[in-house]
Scaffold this motif. Structure first.
Motif, mmCIF file in Angstrom:
data_model
loop_
_atom_site.group_PDB
_atom_site.id
_atom_site.type_symbol
_atom_site.label_atom_id
_atom_site.label_comp_id
_atom_site.label_asym_id
_atom_site.label_seq_id
_atom_site.Cartn_x
_atom_site.Cartn_y
_atom_site.Cartn_z
ATOM 1 N N ASP A 633 0.829 -1.205 0.000
ATOM 2 C CA ASP A 633 0.000 0.000 0.000
ATOM 3 C C ASP A 633 0.865 1.257 0.000
ATOM 4 O OD1 ASP A 633 -2.681 1.307 0.312
ATOM 5 O OD2 ASP A 633 -1.687 2.075 2.112
ATOM 6 N N LYS A 634 0.719 2.059 -1.022
ATOM 7 C CA LYS A 634 1.568 3.243 -1.186
ATOM 8 C C LYS A 634 1.279 4.305 -0.136
ATOM 9 C CE LYS A 634 2.754 2.938 -6.112
ATOM 10 N NZ LYS A 634 2.386 1.521 -6.261
ATOM 11 N N ASP A 635 0.002 4.442 0.262
ATOM 12 C CA ASP A 635 -0.331 5.451 1.270
ATOM 13 C C ASP A 635 0.330 5.119 2.605
ATOM 14 O OD1 ASP A 635 -1.816 6.877 -0.545
ATOM 15 O OD2 ASP A 635 -3.738 5.994 0.062
ATOM 16 N N THR A 636 0.300 3.846 2.980
ATOM 17 C CA THR A 636 0.947 3.432 4.232
ATOM 18 C C THR A 636 2.452 3.647 4.141
ATOM 19 O OG1 THR A 636 -0.766 1.732 4.497
ATOM 20 C CG2 THR A 636 1.176 1.555 5.904
ATOM 21 N N ALA A 637 3.019 3.288 2.989
ATOM 22 C CA ALA A 637 4.460 3.472 2.797
ATOM 23 C C ALA A 637 4.830 4.948 2.860
ATOM 24 C CB ALA A 637 4.892 2.862 1.465
ATOM 25 N N GLN A 638 4.027 5.784 2.222
ATOM 26 C CA GLN A 638 4.328 7.222 2.239
ATOM 27 C C GLN A 638 4.222 7.790 3.646
ATOM 28 O OE1 GLN A 638 5.703 9.104 -0.088
ATOM 29 N NE2 GLN A 638 5.764 7.299 -1.421
ATOM 30 N N ALA A 639 3.266 7.276 4.420
ATOM 31 C CA ALA A 639 3.145 7.723 5.809
ATOM 32 C C ALA A 639 4.370 7.304 6.610
ATOM 33 C CB ALA A 639 1.876 7.148 6.445
ATOM 34 N N PHE A 640 4.865 6.086 6.364
ATOM 35 C CA PHE A 640 6.070 5.611 7.058
ATOM 36 C C PHE A 640 7.279 6.453 6.647
ATOM 37 C CE2 PHE A 640 9.586 2.600 7.878
ATOM 38 C CZ PHE A 640 9.315 2.310 9.208
ATOM 39 N N ARG A 641 7.340 6.756 5.362
ATOM 40 C CA ARG A 641 8.433 7.625 4.883
ATOM 41 C C ARG A 641 8.339 9.001 5.523
ATOM 42 N NH1 ARG A 641 9.970 9.428 -1.426
ATOM 43 N NH2 ARG A 641 11.368 11.124 -0.797
ATOM 44 N N ARG A 642 7.170 9.570 5.481
ATOM 45 C CA ARG A 642 6.971 10.957 5.931
ATOM 46 C C ARG A 642 7.192 11.099 7.443
ATOM 47 N NH1 ARG A 642 2.326 11.182 4.063
ATOM 48 N NH2 ARG A 642 1.148 10.735 5.969
ATOM 49 N N GLU A 643 6.670 10.163 8.226
ATOM 50 C CA GLU A 643 6.694 10.294 9.682
ATOM 51 C C GLU A 643 7.922 9.689 10.342
ATOM 52 O OE1 GLU A 643 4.665 12.236 10.961
ATOM 53 O OE2 GLU A 643 3.079 12.355 9.477
ATOM 54 N N ILE A 644 8.549 8.706 9.676
ATOM 55 C CA ILE A 644 9.697 8.005 10.284
ATOM 56 C C ILE A 644 10.979 8.247 9.497
ATOM 57 C CG2 ILE A 644 10.645 5.777 11.008
ATOM 58 C CD1 ILE A 644 8.189 6.394 12.605
ATOM 59 N N LEU A 645 10.981 7.845 8.217
ATOM 60 C CA LEU A 645 12.229 7.794 7.454
ATOM 61 C C LEU A 645 12.797 9.166 7.130
ATOM 62 C CD1 LEU A 645 11.353 4.883 4.983
ATOM 63 C CD2 LEU A 645 12.647 4.745 7.120
ATOM 64 N N GLU A 646 11.943 10.137 6.896
ATOM 65 C CA GLU A 646 12.436 11.468 6.523
ATOM 66 C C GLU A 646 12.880 12.292 7.726
ATOM 67 O OE1 GLU A 646 9.446 13.475 4.270
ATOM 68 O OE2 GLU A 646 9.820 12.331 2.437
ATOM 69 N N LYS A 647 12.403 11.950 8.913
ATOM 70 C CA LYS A 647 12.525 12.856 10.053
ATOM 71 C C LYS A 647 13.843 12.732 10.805
ATOM 72 C CE LYS A 647 8.601 14.957 9.607
ATOM 73 N NZ LYS A 647 7.390 14.607 10.338
ATOM 74 N N GLY A 648 14.600 11.645 10.604
ATOM 75 C CA GLY A 648 15.853 11.505 11.330
ATOM 76 C C GLY A 648 15.655 11.682 12.819
ATOM 77 N N GLY A 649 16.527 12.495 13.429
ATOM 78 C CA GLY A 649 16.440 12.731 14.870
ATOM 79 C C GLY A 649 15.834 14.065 15.221
ATOM 80 N N THR A 650 14.915 14.551 14.381
ATOM 81 C CA THR A 650 14.344 15.889 14.603
ATOM 82 C C THR A 650 13.244 15.909 15.660
ATOM 83 O OG1 THR A 650 12.793 15.574 12.768
ATOM 84 C CG2 THR A 650 14.898 16.650 12.266
ATOM 85 N N ALA A 651 12.821 14.742 16.133
ATOM 86 C CA ALA A 651 11.794 14.676 17.179
ATOM 87 C C ALA A 651 12.003 13.397 17.973
ATOM 88 C CB ALA A 651 10.390 14.711 16.567
ATOM 89 N N HIS A 652 11.370 13.315 19.127
ATOM 90 C CA HIS A 652 11.492 12.112 19.958
ATOM 91 C C HIS A 652 10.901 10.922 19.206
ATOM 92 C CE1 HIS A 652 10.950 9.235 23.230
ATOM 93 N NE2 HIS A 652 11.834 9.958 23.901
ATOM 94 N N PRO A 653 11.579 9.771 19.233
ATOM 95 C CA PRO A 653 11.121 8.606 18.466
ATOM 96 C C PRO A 653 9.680 8.188 18.771
ATOM 97 C CG PRO A 653 13.332 8.225 19.265
ATOM 98 C CD PRO A 653 12.876 9.511 19.882
ATOM 99 N N MET A 654 9.271 8.275 20.037
ATOM 100 C CA MET A 654 7.905 7.841 20.345
ATOM 101 C C MET A 654 6.878 8.769 19.698
ATOM 102 S SD MET A 654 6.185 5.412 21.607
ATOM 103 C CE MET A 654 7.186 4.537 22.813
ATOM 104 N N LEU A 655 7.193 10.044 19.609
ATOM 105 C CA LEU A 655 6.305 10.977 18.914
ATOM 106 C C LEU A 655 6.222 10.623 17.438
ATOM 107 C CD1 LEU A 655 4.584 13.556 18.822
ATOM 108 C CD2 LEU A 655 6.719 14.848 18.477
ATOM 109 N N LEU A 656 7.385 10.349 16.823
ATOM 110 C CA LEU A 656 7.393 9.955 15.415
ATOM 111 C C LEU A 656 6.578 8.683 15.208
ATOM 112 C CD1 LEU A 656 11.154 10.558 14.448
ATOM 113 C CD2 LEU A 656 9.211 12.109 14.153
#
Length: 678
Positions: A633-656
């Motif tokens: 599912d591309k929408d799920t993948a894009q959400a994973f990319r957007r919220e996890i993979l793109e963010k690096g260490g810019t926020a606390h992991p549990m928030l991500l």
């Protein structure tokens, strides 16, 4: 000129390292020159008479030493993947210099005053979320690296960190030397009974390469593991096992026991200088787990759930062995052999049944194709990008809109110049440099089964999983979309960094994906449904044993790094007690685990090895989202990319994580996936 090329921006495609132009002689003078240049950049920040603010202090500090960072990435990546005595000698000389340079920054009282002034007085509303994160991380970085220490303690801190840089490096060198020192040279074909043709071909090719008759087996995993699984000669299995398990414990110049004592004692002393009870308390403050008690409770919860299952797993293998002519007590060098035979009986499956369907080139297409299918990115092999060894391949990676995303290096096969295992690394991390988005240079380094004269590289199913795992790390680096390099890609909490890698392993047991990668190397037959079902059915074979084995590593790590007093005892006895709750076999005298535990004594996993199991909780829960919506599912993948993979260490992991999943993770999906809970 070759000796100066490292000191300037590279005039190459995507500014990739021009390896063929870099001479070994150029490293040491380049390090020294770039360290001096970086020190001047720090001096300019300190001597700036304007009022300290986020930009002239925090951002300037973030950007200082950028070329030094690039050269460090290049050099130390080569020291792991393509080393030699000269490189190792340079590393021993350079590591203390880099530690001294680092300490000169963190212990610079004038610089810290400026950082503290910005941290305490900055109007946070004027900064973005990422800028606030960088400010907090910079301030914490100074405090955690000794900025608040008094003068005598500061000097001792310098001494400790310098010693640790040397000792951890020596640990890795010793382990590589011990791994390379042993070979099992067989000239009697009768002693090869049980070994598959492909395994024997690889051993024969190695012997020929050394100008010898017969077959040579080594302690590198693609040679060692098949021997332990298939060789009928029990005495030779024991010989291989003992050689592997005594690495660093041979009372020779490469013995690691005293290094372990020195490393753990210096880590205790450093932690206590900084106000912490133990190294684990110090480390875990910057992990999702936060405290050793929480880690130990987590490990115990998993052990309680898996120990009885693990004991039954071992009993099942032992019963099978006894029913098939084995006499005596099942030993560690027997386990893989009889476990593999029982697996073949129960599921009609072993590594050799699946190996013909997992040709490396096809698996590579399938793994890269999975990223295309999920995220829309594409990979174009490039011959124009320089490599550090002729076996390394490079790709240019492009995003869905055709824009350049990353350079991707792959280095698949074992060499005596390469450390064991598999890892992802980078030659350059993503960031913004003021003029635009600087895209990353990402690499995965593996030790997969080599091709022979007769066969291409045919992977075991475990190697397929490893490929997916390291590729998940690579995606984390490639997709990074941040401003500041220190927060980019995999620069996240250690017990969160394994989520992007381990979630990728889930596709290895998905029928739709296996159909893409599983193509017989001789007949082009797609892997049959029956074989796929056997792979899926066997997914939880020995899962209790595998879980307890991983927990034993985590408990070993926590024991070493929970020490609150100097350790002068017996390394072997200490690890035996630490791992006793997970013990499933008789003790084997002369062997050691800790002396080969590079993750914690030569890597970044000290007080963090539990993170592999912690991240399994995250990945099992996260993959439920893909199962709910469709594994492609591309929408799920894009959400994973957007919220996890793109963010690096810019926020606390549990928030991500909660931004992606909508809730905190539950341990139940992991227990169910492993067959530990109905």
């Amino acid at each position: 000129m070759a000796q100066n090329i490292l000191q300037h921006r590279f005039d190459t495609l995507h500014q990739t390292p021009p390896f063929e132009q870099i001479s070994e002689e150029s490293y040491l003078p380049s390090f020294k020159a770039l360290i001096e240049e970086a020190k001047k950049e720090i001096d300019r920040i300190v001597n700036d008479t304007s009022i300290p603010d986020f930009y002239n202090t925090i951002v300037s500090l973030e950007k200082s030493g950028s070329q030094l960072g690039i050269v460090s990435h290049i050099f130390f990546n080569l020291n792991h993947a393509e080393t030699n005595e000269r490189i190792q000698g340079i590393a021993r000389e350079v590591s203390p210099l880099l530690t001294e340079y680092s300490n000169d920054i963190w212990l610079n009282a004038s610089l810290f005053r400026k950082v503290k002034q910005v941290h305490d007085s900055q109007n946070r509303d004027e900064l973005s979320h990422e800028q606030n994160q960088l400010l907090d991380e910079t301030y914490k970085g100074f405090v955690r690296k000794g900025a608040l220490l008094e003068r005598t303690a500061r000097e001792r801190y310098r001494e400790i960190t310098t010693q640790l840089s040397k000792l951890t490096l020596q640990f890795g060198e010793n382990l590589l030397a011990e791994t390379n020192a042993f070979q099992l040279h067989i000239t009697n074909a009768d002693e090869l009974a049980g070994l598959p043709d492909g395994v024997m071909e690889a051993a024969s090719a190695l012997a020929k390469a050394q100008g010898k008759d017969g077959w040579i087996f080594t302690l590198q995993f693609p040679s060692y593991m098949p021997f332990m699984k298939y060789a009928e000669n029990r005495a030779l299995r024991k010989q291989m096992y003992m050689a592997y398990s005594k690495r660093g414990n041979n009372e020779n110049q490469h013995d690691n026991k005293d290094l372990i004592r020195q490393i753990v004692n210096l880590r205790v002393e450093k932690a206590q200088l900084l106000g912490y009870k133990s190294h684990a308390h110090f480390v875990l403050e910057e992990h999702m787990a936060l405290h050793p008690d929480k880690v130990n409770s987590f490990l115990k919860e998993l052990l309680d759930a898996s120990l009885d299952v693990a004991k039954q797993d071992v009993k099942d293998v032992e019963n099978y062995a006894l029913q098939h002519g084995f006499e005596g007590t099942l030993q560690r060098w027997d386990y893989a052999f009889y476990s593999e035979k029982l697996k073949a009986v129960k599921y009609g499956l072993d590594d050799e049944a699946t190996r013909p369907y997992f040709q490396l080139e096809k698996v590579e297409q399938g793994v890269l194709g999975l990223a295309t299918r999920l995220y829309g990115i594409t990979f174009k092999e490039s011959k124009a990008i320089s490599v550090y060894h002729n076996e390394v391949k490079t790709y240019e990676v492009f995003d869905t809109d055709g824009t350049f995303l990353s350079v991707f290096y792959v280095d698949y096969f074992p060499r005596t110049t390469k450390q064991g295992g598999a890892w992802m690394t980078s030659f350059r991390d993503q960031h913004h440099d003021g003029s635009g988005d600087v895209r990353p240079h990402i690499s995965i380094v593996c030790n997969f089964t080599r091709p022979t004269d007769k066969k291409p590289s045919l992977l075991t199913f475990n190697e397929v999983q490893t490929f997916l795992h390291e590729f998940g790390h690579a995606l984390h680096g490639m997709f990074s979309k941040v401003t500041y390099e220190s927060l980019a890609g995999t620069n996240v909490y250690r017990d969160f960094v394994e989520l992007p890698s381990q979630i990728m392993e889930n596709w290895a047991t998905q029928k739709e994906w296996l159909k893409d990668v599983g193509v017989h190397y001789q007949t082009d037959e797609v892997i049959p449904d029956e074989l796929i079902q056997k792979i899926i059915d066997s997914e939880n074979y020995q899962s209790g044993y595998a879980t307890v084995r991983q927990l034993s590593f985590g408990m070993n790590d926590m024991a070493w790094h929970s020490l609150e007093e100097p350790f002068e005892g017996d390394v072997i006895e200490f690890e035996k007690q630490a791992m006793a709750p997970t013990e499933l076999f008789p003790t084997v005298e002369g062997t050691a685990f800790s002396t080969g535990f590079a993750h914690i004594f030569d890597g970044g996993y000290a007080a963090g090895y539990y993170g592999y199991k912690w991240a399994e909780v995250l990945d099992a829960d996260a993959f439920e989202a893909f199962k709910e919506n469709g594994i492609f599912d591309k929408d799920t993948a894009q959400a994973f990319r957007r919220e996890i993979l793109e963010k690096g260490g810019t926020a606390h992991p549990m928030l991500l994580y909660k931004n992606f999943r909508g809730h905190e993770p539950s341990i139940d999906p992991l227990l169910k996936r492993c067959g530990l809970k109905k």
